[in-house]
Write a protein that holds these residues in place. Structure first.
Motif, PDB file in Angstrom:
ATOM      1  N   PRO A   5       0.728  -1.232   0.009  1.00  0.00           N
ATOM      2  CA  PRO A   5      -0.063   0.029   0.148  1.00  0.00           C
ATOM      3  C   PRO A   5       0.888   1.114   0.046  1.00  0.00           C
ATOM      4  N   ALA A   6       0.419   2.243  -0.657  1.00  0.00           N
ATOM      5  CA  ALA A   6       0.959   3.573  -0.671  1.00  0.00           C
ATOM      6  C   ALA A   6       0.352   4.394   0.754  1.00  0.00           C
ATOM      7  N   VAL A   7       1.228   4.866   1.586  1.00  0.00           N
ATOM      8  CA  VAL A   7       1.100   5.300   2.763  1.00  0.00           C
ATOM      9  C   VAL A   7       1.530   6.959   2.918  1.00  0.00           C
ATOM     10  N   VAL A   8       0.794   8.027   3.293  1.00  0.00           N
ATOM     11  CA  VAL A   8       1.281   9.078   3.556  1.00  0.00           C
ATOM     12  C   VAL A   8       0.868   9.308   5.071  1.00  0.00           C
ATOM     13  N   ALA A   9       1.881   9.947   5.639  1.00  0.00           N
ATOM     14  CA  ALA A   9       1.601   9.978   7.159  1.00  0.00           C
ATOM     15  C   ALA A   9       1.953  11.504   7.305  1.00  0.00           C
ATOM     16  N   PHE A  10       1.038  11.988   8.415  1.00  0.00           N
ATOM     17  CA  PHE A  10       1.163  13.328   8.625  1.00  0.00           C
ATOM     18  C   PHE A  10       1.185  13.626  10.308  1.00  0.00           C
ATOM     19  N   GLU A  11       1.723  14.428  10.704  1.00  0.00           N
ATOM     20  CA  GLU A  11       2.047  14.895  12.212  1.00  0.00           C
ATOM     21  C   GLU A  11       1.724  16.207  12.547  1.00  0.00           C
ATOM     22  N   GLY A  12       1.418  16.460  13.751  1.00  0.00           N
ATOM     23  CA  GLY A  12       1.140  17.706  14.314  1.00  0.00           C
ATOM     24  C   GLY A  12      -0.189  18.442  14.188  1.00  0.00           C
ATOM     25  N   ASP A  13      -0.398  19.664  13.792  1.00  0.00           N
ATOM     26  CA  ASP A  13      -1.454  20.357  13.656  1.00  0.00           C
ATOM     27  C   ASP A  13      -1.435  20.737  12.075  1.00  0.00           C
ATOM     28  N   LEU A  14      -2.677  20.142  11.484  1.00  0.00           N
ATOM     29  CA  LEU A  14      -2.795  20.406  10.084  1.00  0.00           C
ATOM     30  C   LEU A  14      -3.914  21.419   9.947  1.00  0.00           C
ATOM     31  N   ASP A  15      -3.331  22.422   9.601  1.00  0.00           N
ATOM     32  CA  ASP A  15      -4.298  23.558   9.499  1.00  0.00           C
ATOM     33  C   ASP A  15      -4.328  24.274   8.088  1.00  0.00           C
ATOM     34  N   ILE A  16      -4.838  25.366   7.705  1.00  0.00           N
ATOM     35  CA  ILE A  16      -4.620  26.071   6.195  1.00  0.00           C
ATOM     36  C   ILE A  16      -3.086  26.428   6.023  1.00  0.00           C
ATOM     37  N   PHE A  17      -2.368  26.581   6.966  1.00  0.00           N
ATOM     38  CA  PHE A  17      -1.024  26.948   6.887  1.00  0.00           C
ATOM     39  C   PHE A  17      -0.312  25.648   6.135  1.00  0.00           C
ATOM     40  N   ARG A  18      -0.753  24.546   6.281  1.00  0.00           N
ATOM     41  CA  ARG A  18       0.009  23.417   5.827  1.00  0.00           C
ATOM     42  C   ARG A  18      -0.802  22.792   4.676  1.00  0.00           C
ATOM     43  N   ASN A  19      -1.780  23.730   3.904  1.00  0.00           N
ATOM     44  CA  ASN A  19      -2.442  23.239   2.917  1.00  0.00           C
ATOM     45  C   ASN A  19      -1.800  22.405   1.598  1.00  0.00           C
ATOM     46  N   GLY A  20      -0.637  23.327   1.509  1.00  0.00           N
ATOM     47  CA  GLY A  20       0.438  22.706   0.236  1.00  0.00           C
ATOM     48  C   GLY A  20       0.698  21.474   0.560  1.00  0.00           C
ATOM     49  N   GLU A  21       1.311  21.270   1.732  1.00  0.00           N
ATOM     50  CA  GLU A  21       1.959  20.098   2.441  1.00  0.00           C
ATOM     51  C   GLU A  21       0.755  19.007   2.348  1.00  0.00           C
ATOM     52  N   ILE A  22      -0.437  19.000   2.804  1.00  0.00           N
ATOM     53  CA  ILE A  22      -1.452  18.075   2.645  1.00  0.00           C
ATOM     54  C   ILE A  22      -1.934  17.772   1.247  1.00  0.00           C
ATOM     55  N   TYR A  23      -2.046  18.638   0.383  1.00  0.00           N
ATOM     56  CA  TYR A  23      -2.277  18.489  -0.970  1.00  0.00           C
ATOM     57  C   TYR A  23      -0.998  17.551  -1.723  1.00  0.00           C
ATOM     58  N   ALA A  24       0.216  17.966  -1.477  1.00  0.00           N
ATOM     59  CA  ALA A  24       1.210  17.147  -2.116  1.00  0.00           C
ATOM     60  C   ALA A  24       1.302  15.909  -1.530  1.00  0.00           C
ATOM     61  N   GLY A  25       1.144  15.666  -0.141  1.00  0.00           N
ATOM     62  CA  GLY A  25       1.196  14.251   0.244  1.00  0.00           C
ATOM     63  C   GLY A  25       0.018  13.448  -0.010  1.00  0.00           C
ATOM     64  N   LEU A  26      -1.148  13.877  -0.215  1.00  0.00           N
ATOM     65  CA  LEU A  26      -2.231  13.206  -0.789  1.00  0.00           C
ATOM     66  C   LEU A  26      -2.269  12.894  -2.161  1.00  0.00           C
ATOM     67  N   GLN A  27      -1.443  13.671  -2.789  1.00  0.00           N
ATOM     68  CA  GLN A  27      -1.264  13.179  -4.618  1.00  0.00           C
ATOM     69  C   GLN A  27      -0.271  12.313  -4.591  1.00  0.00           C
ATOM     70  N   ARG A  28       0.677  12.074  -3.746  1.00  0.00           N
ATOM     71  CA  ARG A  28       1.790  11.139  -3.728  1.00  0.00           C
ATOM     72  C   ARG A  28       1.107   9.548  -3.609  1.00  0.00           C
ATOM     73  N   VAL A  29      -0.295   9.323  -3.089  1.00  0.00           N
ATOM     74  CA  VAL A  29      -0.706   8.195  -3.032  1.00  0.00           C
ATOM     75  C   VAL A  29      -1.985   8.240  -3.904  1.00  0.00           C
ATOM     76  N   ALA A  30      -2.350   9.172  -4.603  1.00  0.00           N
ATOM     77  CA  ALA A  30      -3.671   9.196  -5.116  1.00  0.00           C
ATOM     78  C   ALA A  30      -4.069   8.107  -6.301  1.00  0.00           C
ATOM     79  N   ALA A  31      -2.896   7.621  -6.943  1.00  0.00           N
ATOM     80  CA  ALA A  31      -3.095   6.756  -8.228  1.00  0.00           C
ATOM     81  C   ALA A  31      -2.700   5.263  -7.456  1.00  0.00           C
ATOM     82  N   ALA A  32      -2.401   5.037  -6.279  1.00  0.00           N
ATOM     83  CA  ALA A  32      -1.919   3.796  -5.962  1.00  0.00           C
ATOM     84  C   ALA A  32      -3.208   2.718  -5.733  1.00  0.00           C
ATOM     85  N   GLU A  33      -3.006   1.673  -5.842  1.00  0.00           N
ATOM     86  CA  GLU A  33      -3.811   0.682  -5.895  1.00  0.00           C
ATOM     87  C   GLU A  33      -4.724   0.673  -4.477  1.00  0.00           C
TER      88      GLU A  33
END
Length: 108
Positions: A5-33
């Motif tokens: 499986p493709a795994v993306v892990a986040f830590e800490g507080d995920l607010d609007i200031f980390r929006n770019g990091e959130i989207y980039a992380g999710l895109q790394r797993v978007a096409a995974a089985e």
């Protein structure tokens, strides 16, 4: 051998200031089985994360991929998925082991 499986892990507080990091992380797993979003290290998240995960779920559904699996051990954070209805778009687990187990193809 089964694909991992493709795994993306986040830590800490995920607010609007980390929006770019959130989207980039999710895109790394978007096409995974099998895509796992691990939130076990997250203390707080805002609507930006819920919206991004909903977008990922919609994208994966349109591509014919299995539902995104989200690891949320914290009950109060898990409740946010229920309140918003996002729990209907993704599979919620409380541990990474449970999530990885869901990725294994069923043997019937």
């Amino acid at each position: 051998m089964e694909p991992q499986p493709a795994v993306v892990a986040f830590e800490g507080d995920l607010d609007i200031f980390r929006n770019g990091e959130i989207y980039a992380g999710l895109q790394r797993v978007a096409a995974a089985e099998c895509a796992i979003v691990d939130l076990k290290g997250v203390r707080y998240f805002g609507a930006c994360l819920l919206g991004a995960i909903a977008g990922l779920a919609t994208e994966r559904d349109a591509a014919g991929l299995r539902a995104t699996i989200v690891v949320v051990p914290d009950e109060r954070l898990r409740r946010l998925f229920e309140i918003t209805g996002d729990d209907m778009m993704v599979e919620i687990c409380t541990t990474i082991d449970e999530a990885v187990g869901l990725c294994a193809p069923s043997r019937t």
